[in-house]
Design an enzyme around this catalytic site. Structure first.
Site, PDB file in Angstrom:
ATOM      1  N   PHE A  27       0.820  -1.211   0.000  1.00 43.41           N
ATOM      2  CA  PHE A  27       0.000   0.000   0.000  1.00 43.41           C
ATOM      3  C   PHE A  27       0.857   1.266   0.000  1.00 43.41           C
ATOM      4  CE2 PHE A  27      -2.163   2.868   3.277  1.00 43.41           C
ATOM      5  CZ  PHE A  27      -2.744   3.675   2.311  1.00 43.41           C
ATOM      6  N   ASP A  55       9.547  -7.676  -3.387  1.00 41.27           N
ATOM      7  CA  ASP A  55       8.349  -7.900  -2.574  1.00 41.27           C
ATOM      8  C   ASP A  55       7.951  -9.363  -2.696  1.00 41.27           C
ATOM      9  OD1 ASP A  55       5.590  -7.808  -1.517  1.00 41.27           O
ATOM     10  OD2 ASP A  55       5.723  -5.639  -1.819  1.00 41.27           O
ATOM     11  N   GLY A  59       1.377  -7.214  -0.315  1.00 42.92           N
ATOM     12  CA  GLY A  59       1.168  -6.384  -1.488  1.00 42.92           C
ATOM     13  C   GLY A  59       0.564  -7.153  -2.640  1.00 42.92           C
ATOM     14  N   ALA A  85       7.485  -5.961   5.364  1.00 43.74           N
ATOM     15  CA  ALA A  85       7.275  -6.364   6.763  1.00 43.74           C
ATOM     16  C   ALA A  85       5.970  -7.130   6.920  1.00 43.74           C
ATOM     17  CB  ALA A  85       7.243  -5.130   7.675  1.00 43.74           C
ATOM     18  N   TYR A 127       4.351  -7.395  17.200  1.00 40.64           N
ATOM     19  CA  TYR A 127       4.622  -6.549  16.038  1.00 40.64           C
ATOM     20  C   TYR A 127       5.422  -5.321  16.445  1.00 40.64           C
ATOM     21  CZ  TYR A 127       3.638  -2.953  12.501  1.00 40.64           C
ATOM     22  OH  TYR A 127       3.751  -1.933  11.588  1.00 40.64           O
ATOM     23  N   LYS A 178       9.427  -4.437  15.614  1.00 42.38           N
ATOM     24  CA  LYS A 178       9.798  -3.178  14.955  1.00 42.38           C
ATOM     25  C   LYS A 178      10.843  -2.413  15.786  1.00 42.38           C
ATOM     26  CE  LYS A 178       7.546  -2.631  11.021  1.00 42.38           C
ATOM     27  NZ  LYS A 178       8.256  -2.394   9.736  1.00 42.38           N
ATOM     28  N   VAL A 190      -8.629   0.830   8.622  1.00 44.09           N
ATOM     29  CA  VAL A 190      -9.939   1.173   9.169  1.00 44.09           C
ATOM     30  C   VAL A 190     -10.697   2.108   8.238  1.00 44.09           C
ATOM     31  CG1 VAL A 190      -8.973   3.042  10.604  1.00 44.09           C
ATOM     32  CG2 VAL A 190     -11.175   2.028  11.200  1.00 44.09           C
ATOM     33  N   VAL A 191     -10.023   3.064   7.624  1.00 49.10           N
ATOM     34  CA  VAL A 191     -10.706   3.998   6.719  1.00 49.10           C
ATOM     35  C   VAL A 191     -11.253   3.251   5.512  1.00 49.10           C
ATOM     36  CG1 VAL A 191     -10.349   5.937   5.135  1.00 49.10           C
ATOM     37  CG2 VAL A 191      -9.446   6.044   7.458  1.00 49.10           C
ATOM     38  N   ARG A 209      -7.009   8.020  16.638  1.00 48.39           N
ATOM     39  CA  ARG A 209      -5.930   7.813  15.681  1.00 48.39           C
ATOM     40  C   ARG A 209      -5.622   9.125  14.974  1.00 48.39           C
ATOM     41  NH1 ARG A 209      -5.469   4.254  18.517  1.00 48.39           N
ATOM     42  NH2 ARG A 209      -5.485   2.020  18.126  1.00 48.39           N
TER      43      ARG A 209
END
Length: 312
Positions: free
Chosen positions: A11, A31, A36, A80, A146, A150, A189-190, A213
Site C-alpha cells: 500500500f 516484494d 502487497g 514487513a 509486532y 519493529k 480502518v478507513v 488515531r
C-alpha cells in the site's frame, strides 16, 4: 539514483515507488506479495525509470546477494509483517520477517554502502497523555510482538549507523490511509469503513470506539518517507510523521457513514494491545526535512472514497 524499495508492491510502498519515479530515479522493487499485489505497480512498469520487479523474500540471503550485484545508492525498507493480531497469534513469523529480515538487508546495505530508510510504526509508542502530541522522545511500549519486532529492528538499524557509519533513518508514520489500501485486516480502518458504507453494511468498531488515531494521507506519507532518504540531516535519526490531529474511531465512523444508524460496536480482538490515544507531533520532520502534511482528513476521505467507488 538507483533505488531499491522492499515492500514496494504494498500500500504505502507503491506510493513511494510512484514518487521516486516522478523524481527521476531508477527503481527496483523487491516484494514477496504477502501483503502487497503486483497489480499495485503494474502501471509503473512502462515507466523508463522502473528497472524491475523481483518477487522474493528479504530473508533469502542468496537472493539478496543477487539483487545487490546491481549498485544502489538508496534502499527504502518497507517490507514487513504488519498485522498486530497475526503477531499475537504467531510471533515467530513477525519477528523473522520484521527483525531478522531487516538484519539480512542491513548486512547487504553495509557491505555495499547503501543508505537505508527503515519504515517503523507509531504502534511502538505508549499512549499520548496530552494534546501536545507524541514526539520521538515519547516512551515506547511494545504492546504487541509486532511493535516489539519493529523496535528491535529500529535498534539494529541505528546500531549500523553508529557502529559502521552507515547512513540510516528510522521513520515512524502514524496511521496511514488512502487509495490502494486493502479492505481486509485491522489496519485499514478507513478503507474498511468506506467499503462497508458503499455496500450499505454496518460499520463495526472494536471496543467502545473512544480510542483515537492520527490519520495521515498516503501521498503525504510517501513524500515524507522519500524525503527522509534524500536528506543527510535525517541520518541517525528517528522521525515521526502524522497529520497532527487525532479523531476517535466513533467520530471517524460517523464522519464516513454520515450518522450513527449503521454503526455497531463489537468485542475487541486484542484489547491488551490497543493504544488508547495516538496523536503525532511532527515538528522534527518539519525541522529536518521541511515536511508538512498537505491533505486534510476530509479531503483524504473523499479521495479514498472516490477510488474505492472505481473498484467496487
Amino acid at each position: 539514483m538507483n533505488v531499491l524499495v522492499t515492500g514496494g508492491a504494498g500500500f504505502i510502498g507503491r506510493w513511494v515507488v510512484k514518487r521516486l519515479l516522478e523524481d527521476g530515479h531508477r527503481v527496483t522493487v523487491l516484494d514477496d506479495l504477502s501483503n502487497g499485489a503486483e497489480s499495485n505497480i503494474e502501471a509503473f512498469k512502462a515507466h523508463e525509470g522502473f528497472r524491475q520487479f523481483i518477487r522474493g523474500d528479504i530473508k533469502d540471503e542468496a537472493l539478496l546477494d543477487e539483487v545487490f550485484k546491481h549498485p544502489f545508492q538508496l534502499c527504502y525498507h518497507l517490507g514487513a509483517s504488519i498485522n498486530v493480531q497475526d503477531s499475537i497469534d504467531d510471533p515467530g513469523t513477525t519477528f523473522d520477517n520484521d527483525t531478522v529480515g531487516t538484519f539480512r538487508l542491513l548486512e547487504r546495505c553495509r557491505l555495499h554502502r547503501v543508505k537505508i530508510v527503515f519504515m517503523s510504526t507509531c504502534m511502538v509508542y505508549d499512549r499520548c497523555l496530552d494534546e501536545s502530541g507524541i514526539t520521538e522522545a515519547h516512551p515506547a511500549k511494545p504492546a504487541s510482538p509486532y511493535a516489539g519486532a519493529k523496535i528491535a529492528a529500529e535498534n539494529m538499524v541505528l546500531s549500523y549507523y553508529y557502529a559502521y557509519g552507515l547512513p540510516a533513518v528510522v521513520v515512524r508514520p502514524f496511521n496511514t490511509y488512502g487509495p490502494f489500501q486493502k479492505f481486509g485486516g485491522e489496519g485499514g480502518v478507513v478503507a474498511i469503513f468506506i467499503k462497508k458504507k458503499l455496500q450499505a453494511e454496518d460499520l463495526q468498531i472494536y471496543g467502545d470506539g473512544t480510542q483515537t488515531r492520527d490519520l495521515l494521507y498516503v501521498d503525504d506519507c510517501a513524500r515524507f518517507v522519500v524525503q527522509a532518504g534524500y536528506s543527510d540531516r535525517a541520518d541517525g535519526q528517528i522521525v515521526n510523521a502524522g497529520f497532527g490531529r487525532d479523531i476517535s474511531i466513533n467520530d471517524l465512523a460517523k464522519l464516513i457513514a454520515g450518522g450513527e444508524s449503521r454503526i455497531r460496536h463489537v468485542e475487541h480482538i486484542h484489547p491488551q494491545s490497543e493504544i488508547q490515544k495516538l496523536l503525532c507531533d511532527y515538528s522534527k520532520a518539519r525541522r529536518l526535512l521541511g515536511w508538512e502534511p498537505q491533505v486534510t482528513l476530509e479531503e483524504g476521505l473523499k479521495k479514498t472514497e472516490d477510488w474505492i467507488r472505481t473498484i467496487l
